[in-house]
Every structure is written in structure tokens, then in C-alpha cells.
Scaffold this motif. Structure first.
Motif, mmCIF file in Angstrom:
data_model
loop_
_atom_site.group_PDB
_atom_site.id
_atom_site.type_symbol
_atom_site.label_atom_id
_atom_site.label_comp_id
_atom_site.label_asym_id
_atom_site.label_seq_id
_atom_site.Cartn_x
_atom_site.Cartn_y
_atom_site.Cartn_z
ATOM 1 N N GLU A 186 0.805 -1.214 0.000
ATOM 2 C CA GLU A 186 0.000 0.000 0.000
ATOM 3 C C GLU A 186 0.841 1.268 0.000
ATOM 4 O O GLU A 186 0.308 2.360 -0.204
ATOM 5 C CB GLU A 186 -0.934 0.006 1.217
ATOM 6 C CG GLU A 186 -1.916 -1.165 1.242
ATOM 7 C CD GLU A 186 -2.772 -1.176 2.484
ATOM 8 O OE1 GLU A 186 -2.555 -0.294 3.358
ATOM 9 O OE2 GLU A 186 -3.660 -2.037 2.590
ATOM 10 N N ARG A 187 2.146 1.141 0.246
ATOM 11 C CA ARG A 187 2.998 2.327 0.337
ATOM 12 C C ARG A 187 3.622 2.655 -1.010
ATOM 13 O O ARG A 187 4.105 1.770 -1.719
ATOM 14 C CB ARG A 187 4.092 2.131 1.380
ATOM 15 C CG ARG A 187 4.963 3.370 1.560
ATOM 16 C CD ARG A 187 5.734 3.312 2.846
ATOM 17 N NE ARG A 187 6.637 4.450 3.005
ATOM 18 C CZ ARG A 187 6.269 5.641 3.416
ATOM 19 N NH1 ARG A 187 5.000 5.870 3.684
ATOM 20 N NH2 ARG A 187 7.142 6.617 3.562
ATOM 21 N N TYR A 188 3.607 3.927 -1.355
ATOM 22 C CA TYR A 188 4.236 4.384 -2.591
ATOM 23 C C TYR A 188 5.751 4.242 -2.474
ATOM 24 O O TYR A 188 6.353 4.672 -1.490
ATOM 25 C CB TYR A 188 3.871 5.855 -2.839
ATOM 26 C CG TYR A 188 4.611 6.476 -3.996
ATOM 27 C CD1 TYR A 188 4.204 6.259 -5.306
ATOM 28 C CD2 TYR A 188 5.721 7.281 -3.764
ATOM 29 C CE1 TYR A 188 4.894 6.833 -6.363
ATOM 30 C CE2 TYR A 188 6.415 7.860 -4.813
ATOM 31 C CZ TYR A 188 5.995 7.639 -6.108
ATOM 32 O OH TYR A 188 6.679 8.205 -7.154
ATOM 33 N N LEU A 189 6.362 3.615 -3.459
ATOM 34 C CA LEU A 189 7.810 3.480 -3.496
ATOM 35 C C LEU A 189 8.366 4.441 -4.539
ATOM 36 O O LEU A 189 8.028 4.361 -5.722
ATOM 37 C CB LEU A 189 8.212 2.043 -3.824
ATOM 38 C CG LEU A 189 7.909 0.981 -2.762
ATOM 39 C CD1 LEU A 189 8.373 -0.383 -3.228
ATOM 40 C CD2 LEU A 189 8.568 1.334 -1.428
ATOM 41 N N SER A 190 9.213 5.349 -4.099
ATOM 42 C CA SER A 190 9.790 6.348 -4.982
ATOM 43 C C SER A 190 10.805 5.711 -5.929
ATOM 44 O O SER A 190 11.191 4.546 -5.773
ATOM 45 C CB SER A 190 10.475 7.439 -4.155
ATOM 46 O OG SER A 190 11.600 6.889 -3.477
ATOM 47 N N LYS A 191 11.258 6.511 -6.872
ATOM 48 C CA LYS A 191 12.298 6.030 -7.789
ATOM 49 C C LYS A 191 13.558 5.661 -7.013
ATOM 50 O O LYS A 191 14.230 4.680 -7.334
ATOM 51 C CB LYS A 191 12.624 7.102 -8.818
ATOM 52 C CG LYS A 191 11.520 7.369 -9.825
ATOM 53 C CD LYS A 191 11.931 8.459 -10.795
ATOM 54 C CE LYS A 191 10.807 8.767 -11.791
ATOM 55 N NZ LYS A 191 11.175 9.877 -12.714
ATOM 56 N N ALA A 192 13.865 6.450 -5.987
ATOM 57 C CA ALA A 192 15.037 6.154 -5.164
ATOM 58 C C ALA A 192 14.874 4.816 -4.451
ATOM 59 O O ALA A 192 15.807 4.014 -4.372
ATOM 60 C CB ALA A 192 15.253 7.275 -4.147
ATOM 61 N N SER A 193 13.666 4.561 -3.924
ATOM 62 C CA SER A 193 13.410 3.301 -3.225
ATOM 63 C C SER A 193 13.508 2.113 -4.166
ATOM 64 O O SER A 193 14.080 1.072 -3.827
ATOM 65 C CB SER A 193 12.030 3.337 -2.569
ATOM 66 O OG SER A 193 11.964 4.339 -1.586
ATOM 67 N N LEU A 194 12.950 2.244 -5.354
ATOM 68 C CA LEU A 194 13.015 1.161 -6.337
ATOM 69 C C LEU A 194 14.456 0.910 -6.772
ATOM 70 O O LEU A 194 14.872 -0.244 -6.946
ATOM 71 C CB LEU A 194 12.141 1.492 -7.549
ATOM 72 C CG LEU A 194 10.634 1.551 -7.281
ATOM 73 C CD1 LEU A 194 9.889 2.056 -8.512
ATOM 74 C CD2 LEU A 194 10.107 0.180 -6.868
ATOM 75 N N ALA A 195 15.225 1.991 -6.942
ATOM 76 C CA ALA A 195 16.633 1.842 -7.304
ATOM 77 C C ALA A 195 17.397 1.133 -6.197
ATOM 78 O O ALA A 195 18.264 0.291 -6.456
ATOM 79 C CB ALA A 195 17.243 3.211 -7.586
ATOM 80 N N PHE A 196 17.064 1.460 -4.946
ATOM 81 C CA PHE A 196 17.717 0.830 -3.799
ATOM 82 C C PHE A 196 17.388 -0.655 -3.745
ATOM 83 O O PHE A 196 18.273 -1.494 -3.518
ATOM 84 C CB PHE A 196 17.255 1.527 -2.525
ATOM 85 C CG PHE A 196 17.823 0.944 -1.263
ATOM 86 C CD1 PHE A 196 19.160 1.122 -0.940
ATOM 87 C CD2 PHE A 196 17.018 0.225 -0.386
ATOM 88 C CE1 PHE A 196 19.684 0.593 0.238
ATOM 89 C CE2 PHE A 196 17.536 -0.306 0.777
ATOM 90 C CZ PHE A 196 18.876 -0.115 1.094
ATOM 91 N N ARG A 197 16.125 -1.000 -3.953
ATOM 92 C CA ARG A 197 15.717 -2.407 -3.927
ATOM 93 C C ARG A 197 16.452 -3.203 -5.007
ATOM 94 O O ARG A 197 16.980 -4.293 -4.744
ATOM 95 C CB ARG A 197 14.209 -2.514 -4.144
ATOM 96 C CG ARG A 197 13.663 -3.936 -4.046
ATOM 97 C CD ARG A 197 12.171 -3.960 -4.286
ATOM 98 N NE ARG A 197 11.835 -3.601 -5.660
ATOM 99 C CZ ARG A 197 10.590 -3.420 -6.115
ATOM 100 N NH1 ARG A 197 9.573 -3.539 -5.282
ATOM 101 N NH2 ARG A 197 10.373 -3.116 -7.367
ATOM 102 N N ASP A 198 16.519 -2.651 -6.216
ATOM 103 C CA ASP A 198 17.196 -3.348 -7.310
ATOM 104 C C ASP A 198 18.701 -3.443 -7.057
ATOM 105 O O ASP A 198 19.327 -4.460 -7.375
ATOM 106 C CB ASP A 198 16.938 -2.624 -8.638
ATOM 107 C CG ASP A 198 15.473 -2.677 -9.054
ATOM 108 O OD1 ASP A 198 14.740 -3.528 -8.503
ATOM 109 O OD2 ASP A 198 15.061 -1.870 -9.907
ATOM 110 N N PHE A 199 19.259 -2.398 -6.471
ATOM 111 C CA PHE A 199 20.692 -2.390 -6.186
ATOM 112 C C PHE A 199 21.037 -3.474 -5.169
ATOM 113 O O PHE A 199 22.020 -4.213 -5.336
ATOM 114 C CB PHE A 199 21.110 -1.017 -5.653
ATOM 115 C CG PHE A 199 22.589 -0.870 -5.424
ATOM 116 C CD1 PHE A 199 23.416 -0.386 -6.429
ATOM 117 C CD2 PHE A 199 23.166 -1.216 -4.199
ATOM 118 C CE1 PHE A 199 24.785 -0.254 -6.223
ATOM 119 C CE2 PHE A 199 24.523 -1.087 -3.995
ATOM 120 C CZ PHE A 199 25.330 -0.607 -4.998
#
Length: 294
Positions: free
Chosen positions: A269-282
Motif C-alpha cells: 500500500e505504500r508508494y515506493l519512490s524512484k530512489a526506493s526502487l533503485a535501492f531495492r534493485d541495487f
């Protein structure tokens, strides 16, 4: 009703102490008291029960706090959406974890690549992480223990074998492997009660048919290593590459199977920012490369 009133109310509700809340918010205590009084006047009900200098959140306050948390969380998410539109380099990431030692290396590498991204980290118990996810106060949790809640997603990051560390001169020090039943009577060095790894390690022993005799309880892996080397007992330790240089005698556990799976957890339910998505992929790439090198 003003945003500042809600933010001040949330802090006072959490601390249930006006002076401490004023110190945390860095405002004068009389000004904070007036702000809360105006909020109560707007609502038409008291939010706190007052007995002398003591204040306690009452039923009205508890009901209003839930809605205030929802409103503040929505506004924060809106701010993050707008910041996200301005580009990856201005993003922020909020992370909670039970352990920091598995994250220090990838965090350093990520910040070297994205130096302008702001990362905030809190060390929390499993129960605290569940609450942080539910309230929307964090983007991710990093834990070796599963969080079994509706609406929570997880991505396995690292599968780690757990070894038995023994002191120099231990009767098994020259062996390469051991069955846990062979050390059922040994003293153990372990984490304090309530730590996720303590529960996991106790389950390893339970599967082997015994309850560990924990003679020393600590709150960090470095302390465990030092105490094992000092001869206080044996201990469970991970097999991550970051531990390779640690001068410990580690025995592979033949039975039962002892493994940990570190995972990144977030709320659907939480919005994931571009920074968060980049962190997850990293992180996913980092730990994939780490496992290949083990």
C-alpha cells in the motif's frame, strides 16, 4: 486545524510528556501546551487526561491519533511523489532492520553511486518493524525473520548457512563439521531474549532435541565473536563473505539444517519512490553477486 498541530500532537501522544515533547520538537513548552489546547478546542473534546504534571492519551486521543497518523502519512507520501517527479537524485529512503552488519557494505556502495539520496536507518525488533510498515513510517525492512502480515511483500536477498563457532582448544576445533547434538551440553554464547536471531538459534537447537545452555547474552555479532575466542562457549555465526576475515573456528553443521534467509520487506500500500526502487534493485544485484562469490 493546522498541519503543525497534528505533528505536535503526534509527538506529545507518543511521549505522553509535554516537557520531553517540547525538547524533542525544540520549542518552548508553554507554546506547545497552547498548541495542543487549541487543537482540543477545535475538536471540542480533551485528547489527554491530566493529573498534575502527568498526561495520558485518553479514548478521544487514541481515536484521533489513528486518523492523524493516516493524514500525516498521506501528506508525507504526497511530498515524496512530488519529490520523485523532480528526479532520482532528490529521493529519500527510510529503512528499518534487525541487523546492520549485513547492510554496511551495500549501503556504502549505493551511496557512492547515489551520493545525494538521503537514507535514514532505524534498528528495530521484528514487532517494531511490523508497526513501522503498518504506519507507513518506513519504505523497507531488512530482516532474516519473515513478517507474516497481509499486504506485505518480500524479496529474498541472501541465503546464508549458519555455522557453529568454537573456541581455540575446543575438543572439536580440528574438525570441519559437527552435529548439534554433539554440543548439547556445551555452554552457548547467544543474543539477548527478544532478538530475532535468538529465536532462530533456539529453534535450531530445538530441532536437534535440546535447549541451549546460554551462559552469556549479548546484543551484537562482534561481542559474540570476542566471547567465543575468549573461551566462554560456542555460538551460531553466519557464513557471509563479510565474516571471512573474522578469526573464528567455524564448523559446518551437518544436522539439523541451519540457514537464514535475509529479505527486503515492504508494504503493497505504500508508494515506493524512484530512489526506493533503485535501492531495492541495487540490493538484489549486490547480494546475488555476493552469493555467487561465496
Amino acid at each position: 486545524m493546522e498541519l503543525l498541530q497534528l505533528q505536535y500532537f503526534r509527538t506529545v501522544a507518543r511521549l505522553e510528556h509535554m516537557t520531553k515533547a517540547a525538547q524533542e520538537l525544540r520549542i518552548a513548552q508553554p507554546a506547545l501546551s497552547k498548541t495542543i489546547a487549541r487543537l482540543e478546542e477545535d475538536l471540542g473534546v480533551p485528547l489527554f487526561d491530566r493529573q498534575g504534571r502527568q498526561i495520558r492519551l485518553n479514548a478521544y486521543g487514541k481515536a484521533f491519533l489513528k486518523k492523524a497518523e493516516t493524514a500525516l502519512s498521506a501528506l508525507e507520501e504526497g511530498r515524496r511523489v512530488v519529490a520523485d517527479l523532480a528526479g532520482l537524485e532528490r529521493g529519500s529512503i527510510y529503512l528499518a532492520t534487525t541487523t546492520l552488519n549485513r547492510l554496511s557494505e551495500p549501503l556504502g556502495a549505493f551511496l557512492a553511486k547515489y551520493p545525494d539520496i538521503n537514507i535514514r536507518i532505524s534498528q528495530a525488533s521484528l514487532e517494531e518493524m511490523e508497526q513501522l510498515l503498518e504506519s507507513g513510517e518506513v519504505d523497507f525492512c531488512f530482516t532474516a525473520m519473515p513478517i507474516d502480515r497481509q499486504g506485505v511483500r518480500e524479496l529474498p536477498m541472501l541465503h546464508e548457512d549458519v555455522f557453529l563457532a568454537v573456541p581455540p582448544g575446543h575438543r572439536f576445533a580440528n574438525r570441519s563439521s559437527v552435529s548439534l547434538t554433539e554440543v548439547a551440553d556445551d555452554p552457548f554464547v547467544g543474543y539477548k531474549e527478544g532478538f530475532p536471531f535468538r529465536k532462530m538459534n533456539d529453534e535450531f537447537c530445538r530441532a536437534a532435541g535440546f535447549r541451549p545452555n546460554v551462559v552469556c547474552e549479548v546484543d551484537g555479532p562482534e561481542a559474540i565473536g570476542n566471547l567465543v575466542r575468549a573461551g566462554l562457549g560456542v555460538a551460531f555465526v553466519g557464513a557471509c563473505k563479510s565474516d571471512v576475515e573474522t578469526p573464528l573456528i567455524k564448523l559446518r553443521i551437518e544436522h539439523p539444517v541451519c540457514q537464514r534467509t535475509y529479505r527486503l520487506v515492504w508494504s503493497e500500500e505504500r508508494y515506493l519512490s524512484k530512489a526506493s526502487l533503485a535501492f531495492r534493485d541495487f540490493l538484489a544485484r549486490h547480494f546475488a553477486e555476493l552469493e555467487q562469490s561465496l
